[in-house]
Design a protein around this motif. Sequence first.
Motif, PDB file in Angstrom:
ATOM      1  N   ARG A  31      55.767  21.128  45.868  1.00  0.00           N
ATOM      2  CA  ARG A  31      56.162  21.236  47.284  1.00  0.00           C
ATOM      3  C   ARG A  31      55.877  22.643  47.813  1.00  0.00           C
ATOM      4  O   ARG A  31      55.387  22.815  48.947  1.00  0.00           O
ATOM      5  N   GLY A  32      56.140  23.644  47.012  1.00  0.00           N
ATOM      6  CA  GLY A  32      55.838  25.013  47.420  1.00  0.00           C
ATOM      7  C   GLY A  32      54.351  25.252  47.562  1.00  0.00           C
ATOM      8  O   GLY A  32      53.900  25.931  48.493  1.00  0.00           O
ATOM      9  N   ASP A  35      53.196  23.759  50.843  1.00  0.00           N
ATOM     10  CA  ASP A  35      53.516  24.632  51.981  1.00  0.00           C
ATOM     11  C   ASP A  35      52.512  25.762  52.100  1.00  0.00           C
ATOM     12  O   ASP A  35      52.076  26.119  53.202  1.00  0.00           O
ATOM     13  N   SER A  36      52.120  26.346  50.964  1.00  0.00           N
ATOM     14  CA  SER A  36      51.162  27.451  50.990  1.00  0.00           C
ATOM     15  C   SER A  36      49.810  26.980  51.505  1.00  0.00           C
ATOM     16  O   SER A  36      49.164  27.649  52.323  1.00  0.00           O
ATOM     17  N   CYS A  38      49.189  24.371  53.416  1.00  0.00           N
ATOM     18  CA  CYS A  38      49.265  24.003  54.825  1.00  0.00           C
ATOM     19  C   CYS A  38      49.283  25.243  55.707  1.00  0.00           C
ATOM     20  O   CYS A  38      48.633  25.283  56.749  1.00  0.00           O
ATOM     21  N   ARG A  39      50.013  26.273  55.296  1.00  0.00           N
ATOM     22  CA  ARG A  39      50.044  27.493  56.100  1.00  0.00           C
ATOM     23  C   ARG A  39      48.690  28.182  56.127  1.00  0.00           C
ATOM     24  O   ARG A  39      48.293  28.775  57.131  1.00  0.00           O
ATOM     25  N   ARG A  55      47.712  18.559  60.251  1.00  0.00           N
ATOM     26  CA  ARG A  55      49.149  18.820  60.226  1.00  0.00           C
ATOM     27  C   ARG A  55      49.916  17.547  59.906  1.00  0.00           C
ATOM     28  O   ARG A  55      50.893  17.572  59.140  1.00  0.00           O
ATOM     29  N   CYS A  58      49.714  16.931  56.222  1.00  0.00           N
ATOM     30  CA  CYS A  58      50.596  17.855  55.502  1.00  0.00           C
ATOM     31  C   CYS A  58      52.049  17.415  55.612  1.00  0.00           C
ATOM     32  O   CYS A  58      52.797  17.428  54.629  1.00  0.00           O
ATOM     33  N   ASP A  59      52.468  17.012  56.822  1.00  0.00           N
ATOM     34  CA  ASP A  59      53.851  16.562  57.000  1.00  0.00           C
ATOM     35  C   ASP A  59      54.121  15.301  56.198  1.00  0.00           C
ATOM     36  O   ASP A  59      55.188  15.148  55.596  1.00  0.00           O
ATOM     37  N   ALA A  62      54.466  16.216  52.650  1.00  0.00           N
ATOM     38  CA  ALA A  62      55.744  16.898  52.447  1.00  0.00           C
ATOM     39  C   ALA A  62      56.889  15.895  52.382  1.00  0.00           C
ATOM     40  O   ALA A  62      57.790  16.015  51.540  1.00  0.00           O
TER      41      ALA A  62
END
Length: 471
Positions: A31-32, A35-36, A38-39, A55, A58-59, A62
Motif C-alpha cells: 500500500r505504501g 502511494d509512492s 501514484c504520487r 488516478r 490508483c484509487d 488502493a
Amino acid sequence: MPSPLFADRPAARPSERDAVDAMINRARRLRGDLDSVCRASVVIDEDDPQARWQRALCDLAAHHLDDLGARLGQLREGPPAPSPDTAPADPAQSPLSGRAGSAEWNLLDDGVEWSAELYEIFGREVAAGPLSLDELPTMLVPEDQPLLTAMVTHCLIDGKPMDGEFRIRRPDGRMRTLHAMGEPVLDPEGRTVSLWAVLRDVSALNDSRQLEVRTRDSLQRQDDIARTEHRIAVELHQAVLPTPHDSLGPTPAVSGAMDVAARLLPSQACGPTGGDWYDAMTLPDGRTLLTVGSLTDHGIPTASSMAMVLGALRGMAVAGIEPRALLTHLNQLLQTSVQPTLGSALCGLFDPSTGLLTWAQAGHPAPLLFRDGAGAPLPPPEGVLLGAAPGVAYGQETARLIPGDVILLRTDGLAPAAGRGTAPEKLLGLAPRLFRSRTAAECVRTVVDEFGGDEHPARGCVLVARVDGRN
C-alpha cells in the motif's frame, strides 16, 4: 451442519497467526509503494482524461489493498462477537467502506443474529433488533428488491450459494452498495435449517470502479476522435501534395533542365498529418518552381492551412512573382488568416536557359548544393518565419548551377540544423553517393535509406533537383 460463521472453532495456532501477520505487513508495504507510485506518476489535471483515468486506477487499487488489509485483520482477530451495548457508527464519519458484517437467519424458529458491524453498515440501532428475511427487502432501493429475492430463493430452495450486490438506503438517507455472499446451512438429513451470509460495504470500491470505467470511456472517445481527425488530415495532406511517388516529373531530355523528385517522411508519432509540404512545377515562362516548407503543429487545422499556403504559392508563382515578394505575400496571408500560425518556407526558381537558381527563405534551412562529390549549404538571404511579424521584407539570393549539380531542399524536421545556414554532417556525408546517382529519384532514395528508418524521431520532407547534362 453448524454455521461456518458462528460455529465454535479452536484457537489459531501461533504459526498461523504469524503467517497472517506477515501477510498484513506485506499488504501495508505494498500500500505504501502504491502511494509512492501514484504520487510520482499521476499529475492531477481535471482537464486531462488520461490523468483522471490513472488516478481512478490508483484509487481502485488502493481500495482493493485497503480491503485486503481489513480482511486479513479480521482473519487474524477471528469473528467478532455481537455487542448489544455498542452504538452503531456513522459510515460517513468512519472508514466503514469495505467493512463486513455477518448474519444468520434460522428458518426453524425465525431467529436472527446480526454482528455489530452489520448494524453499523445498515445504520440501524441495536435496540431495534435485526431484520428478518421478509423485512430485509424494505431497506433496498425498489429496483434491487427482485434481485435480493431471487438470490435468497435460489439459495434456500436450490441450494445455490448466494453472491451478488444490491443497494440499500439507510435511515439517514444515505445509499450504500452491499456485496452479499452466503449459503444454506443443512441439518444431518440434508434439510435447510438456516441461511448465513456475509455482507460487505463496497460503496467506495464501486465508486472507484465506475470512475475508472467513465475515464476509460472518455479516453476511448478521445482516441476515436483523434483517429478520425488523423484520417481526415492524412487524406487532405495527400490530396494537396503533387504526387506520392519519388519522381515529380520524367527525366529531362534537354541538357540543363531539371530532374526533380521528392518524398515525405512521416514520423511514427504524428504520421503524415503535419504542415510539411514540397512542390515542383514548370511555370509558363519555362522556369521551374522548387519549394518546401513546414507549418507548426499537426492535425486538420494545420493540414488545412498548409493547403491554403501551397495553393497561394502556386498561384503567385504562375503569375510570375519572384521568391522574395512571394514570401512577403505568404507572410501577410498567415498574419490575416482565421487561424494564425507560424511556418518556415523556401522558394526557388530555376531558369534552365541561364542556369541561375533564384531563391528566398523564411526561417528555413538553406539548400544544400552537391557538386563533384562534395556538399555545402548555399549562403542564405535574410528571412524570418512566416506569420511571425507583419511588414517583413525578405532577402533573395542567386546561385549558378552547372550540369550534374544536385540541389537538396528539406524541412527542418528531417535533419535539424545546428544553426542558421548550417547543415547536419550526416546529410553532407551523402555527397559521394549522390554524385554517383544518375537521377533525382535515386538521390531521394539515398536520403530515405539514411533518414527514413523506424528509429527516425521526426517527420520531414526532402526534395532533390538534379541539373541534367552530366556525362
